[in-house]
Design an enzyme around this catalytic site. Structure first.
Site, PDB file in Angstrom:
ATOM      1  N   GLN A  91       0.814  -1.214   0.000  1.00 33.20           N
ATOM      2  CA  GLN A  91       0.000   0.000   0.000  1.00 33.20           C
ATOM      3  C   GLN A  91       0.847   1.265   0.000  1.00 33.20           C
ATOM      4  OE1 GLN A  91      -3.494  -0.095  -0.404  1.00 33.20           O
ATOM      5  NE2 GLN A  91      -2.770  -2.141  -0.908  1.00 33.20           N
ATOM      6  N   HIS A  94       1.502   3.251  -3.276  1.00 28.80           N
ATOM      7  CA  HIS A  94       0.503   4.131  -3.888  1.00 28.80           C
ATOM      8  C   HIS A  94       1.045   5.536  -4.093  1.00 28.80           C
ATOM      9  CE1 HIS A  94      -3.529   2.460  -4.592  1.00 28.80           C
ATOM     10  NE2 HIS A  94      -3.236   1.567  -3.675  1.00 28.80           N
ATOM     11  N   GLU A 116      -8.479   3.764   6.344  1.00 23.02           N
ATOM     12  CA  GLU A 116      -9.198   3.233   5.190  1.00 23.02           C
ATOM     13  C   GLU A 116      -9.148   1.702   5.161  1.00 23.02           C
ATOM     14  OE1 GLU A 116      -8.754   3.770   0.337  1.00 23.02           O
ATOM     15  OE2 GLU A 116      -7.109   4.315   1.655  1.00 23.02           O
ATOM     16  N   HIS A 117      -7.947   1.143   5.210  1.00 26.12           N
ATOM     17  CA  HIS A 117      -7.744  -0.310   5.173  1.00 26.12           C
ATOM     18  C   HIS A 117      -7.233  -0.798   6.516  1.00 26.12           C
ATOM     19  CE1 HIS A 117      -6.725   0.986   0.893  1.00 26.12           C
ATOM     20  NE2 HIS A 117      -7.832   0.282   0.747  1.00 26.12           N
ATOM     21  N   ASP A 143      -8.759  -4.242  -3.355  1.00 26.09           N
ATOM     22  CA  ASP A 143      -8.496  -3.192  -4.341  1.00 26.09           C
ATOM     23  C   ASP A 143      -8.865  -3.619  -5.752  1.00 26.09           C
ATOM     24  OD1 ASP A 143      -7.603  -1.265  -2.611  1.00 26.09           O
ATOM     25  OD2 ASP A 143      -5.472  -1.580  -2.994  1.00 26.09           O
ATOM     26  N   HIS A 201     -48.481  27.275   9.510  1.00 21.36           N
ATOM     27  CA  HIS A 201     -48.444  25.837   9.731  1.00 21.36           C
ATOM     28  C   HIS A 201     -49.693  25.398  10.509  1.00 21.36           C
ATOM     29  CE1 HIS A 201     -44.266  26.232   8.577  1.00 21.36           C
ATOM     30  NE2 HIS A 201     -44.053  24.928   8.722  1.00 21.36           N
TER      31      HIS A 201
END
Length: 427
Positions: free
Chosen positions: A251, A254, A319-320, A353, A412
Site C-alpha cells: 500500500q 501508492h 481506510e484499510h 483493491d 403551519h
C-alpha cells in the site's frame, strides 16, 4: 501500554492544506462555469498534452480498446467485474422499501430511488486504476442509475486501452478521455457538449479531491478521498514478518504520502518486520515511492493487549485495516472506525483493491468515523412518503395545531386547522 516504536509525520499536520490548491481549483471551476468546453480543452492540452476534437469517445474508439485486449485480459476483467456486481447486488437487495400503518389510518413509508445520473472519475496518473471502473461504473449501474458517464485522463498520449475497455464492460453510457479538475468540473457543472450529473464519485489527487469538496452541494459526492492508508494489525500467531512487510509496502507504493502502520503486541515481531521491510525495499520495483512513504509516514506501534490495539486502530480510523492475529474476529466485533476490514492472513488489501468484490473507494483522513465507503446506497436516495385517512387527519391535526401554536407558526397551524374543521364536520 501503547509504545510508538517508529513514528511518522503526523497525519493531521500532513494533510494538504495548501491554499494554492484551493485557489487553483476555485478558478478552474469558475472558468468552466463561464467558458465551458473551451476551458476543458485548454487545460487538457496544458496538463495532459491532450487536445482531441472531442473528448467523448466514439463507439468505434471504445470497441477498438475492447478488441485490443487479449482473451485472458478480457476474462480477468470480466471475473473481477462479476465479483463486484455480485456483492453490489447483495447490498442492493438489503435495501427494502417499507410502508407501515403507524396509527389507525396513518400509513408511513419510504422507497429507495436511484439518482438519475452519475459521473465516475477514474484516476490515471502513475497507475491507471482499471479497478476503479468496476468500483464506480458497475456499482452505479447495479444501483439502477440510468445515465452513468465515466472520465479518465489520457495515458502516454492516448486513451488508456485497459481503463476504457473496463468502463465499457462495466456498462458506462458515455466515456470521456479527460482528467483532473477539468473532468470533474465538466461532469458536475456541464458544458456545451456534456450534460451535468447528479453525483460525482471516484478517487483522485489533491486537486480532484478539492474539486469534489467545492462542488459538494451542487452535486452529491461519494466521499473525500485522500492518500491511501493501511494498518496491519498482527501478532506472532496469525502472521509473520515477511507477510506483514509485504502488505505494508503493497500500500505504501501508492504514493509518497501514503501512511502504512504496523500495530502489534510484540516488540520482537515489530523489530523483525522493520528489518524485513528494509530487505524488501532493496528488491521492490516501486521502492522509490514505497521507501519514501515508509520513511516519512510509516509507523510501528506496540501494544500490550487486544483492547489497546482496538483503541489505537479506532483512533487511526484508517481506510484499510488488515487483521492477522490469533483471533481476527475480535477486531470485527469490537472495532468501530474503519473503511474495510481484511480478516486473516489468507486475504489482503490488494484483493479488495482489485478483484474480490468489496468496493475499494473508501474513507480516508479519519472520515471512517462517520462514513463507510462507496456502495450501491451512495447512488440511491431514501425518500419518505405518507398517506392519511380523514379520521386520522382529524386526530393528528389537533396535535399538530397545538404544537404549531407553541412554535408560533400561524401558517403551519392553519394547515392543520383547516383539515380539523373539515373532517370534524364530516364526523
Amino acid at each position: 501500554m501503547i509504545e510508538y516504536v517508529k513514528n511518522g509525520i503526523d497525519v493531521e499536520v500532513a494533510k494538504n492544506n495548501d491554499e494554492s490548491v484551493r485557489n487553483t481549483v476555485e478558478t478552474i471551476l469558475s472558468r468552466i462555469e463561464k467558458e465551458g468546453d473551451a476551458v476543458v480543452k485548454e487545460l487538457s492540452e496544458k496538463f495532459d498534452n491532450w487536445s482531441p476534437e472531442q473528448f467523448r469517445l466514439t463507439d468505434e474508439q471504445i470497441q477498438a480498446c475492447v478488441d485490443a485486449l487479449t482473451e485472458q485480459e478480457k476474462e480477468d476483467i470480466a471475473f473481477a467485474q462479476a465479483q463486484v456486481r455480485r456483492f453490489a447486488e447483495i447490498q442492493k437487495n438489503s435495501l427494502k422499501n417499507v410502508e407501515e400503518e403507524t396509527l389507525p389510518g396513518v400509513f408511513l413509508g419510504h422507497k429507495h430511488i436511484p439518482v438519475n445520473s452519475a459521473g465516475c472519475y477514474i484516476p490515471g496518473g502513475k497507475y491507471p486504476l482499471v479497478a476503479s471502473a468496476h468500483m464506480s461504473v458497475l456499482t452505479a449501474k447495479v444501483a439502477g442509475v440510468k445515465r452513468v458517464i465515466a472520465c479518465a485522463p489520457p495515458f502516454e498520449g492516448k486513451p488508456n486501452t485497459y481503463v476504457v475497455a473496463a468502463m465499457a464492460m462495466a456498462g458506462a453510457d458515455e466515456i470521456y478521455c479527460m482528467g483532473g479538475v477539468q473532468a470533474v468540473g465538466a461532469m458536475a457543472i456541464g458544458t456545451e457538449t456534456i450534460d451535468p450529473v447528479d453525483i460525482i464519485v471516484g478517487p483522485g489527487n489533491a486537486f480532484v479531491a478539492e474539486a469534489k469538496r467545492q462542488l459538494f452541494g451542487r452535486v452529491g459526492i461519494d466521499l473525500f478521498a485522500g492518500p491511501t492508508e493501511t494498518v496491519v494489525i498482527a501478532d506472532e500467531v496469525g502472521c509473520d514478518p515477511e507477510l506483514a512487510a509485504a502488505d505494508l509496502l503493497g500500500q505504501a507504493e501508492h504514493g509518497y504520502n501514503s501512511p502504512s502502520v504496523l500495530l502489534t503486541n510484540s516488540h520482537e515481531f515489530a523489530k523483525q518486520t522493520i528489518a524485513e521491510i528494509e530487505r524488501q525495499l532493496t528488491i521492490l520495483p516501486t521502492a522509490e515511492i514505497a521507501s519514501k512513504a515508509w520513511a516519512d509516514y510509516g509507523q510501528v506501534i506496540v501494544c500490550d493487549t487486544y483492547e489497546e490495539m482496538v483503541q489505537v486502530a479506532d483512533e487511526l480510523a484508517f481506510e484499510h485495516v488488515q487483521v492477522m492475529t490469533k483471533d481476527p474476529n475480535y477486531f470485527l466485533e469490537n472495532m468501530t472506525n474503519f473503511g474495510a476490514l481484511f480478516l486473516g492472513k489468507e486475504t489482503n488489501v490488494s484483493y479488495g483493491d482489485k478483484v474480490i468484490g468489496t468496493n475499494h473507494t473508501l474513507p480516508t483522513n479519519k472520515a471512517a468515523r462517520y462514513t463507510g465507503g462507496l456502495w450501491v446506497g451512495k447512488f440511491i436516495k431514501t425518500c419518505t412518503y405518507q398517506r392519511v385517512s380523514e379520521e386520522a387527519s382529524l386526530k393528528v391535526g389537533e396535535y399538530c395545531s397545538r404544537l404549531c401554536a407553541i412554535e408560533g407558526f400561524a401558517g403551519h397551524k392553519e394547515q392543520a386547522d383547516i383539515r380539523v374543521r373539515r373532517y370534524k364536520s364530516l364526523a
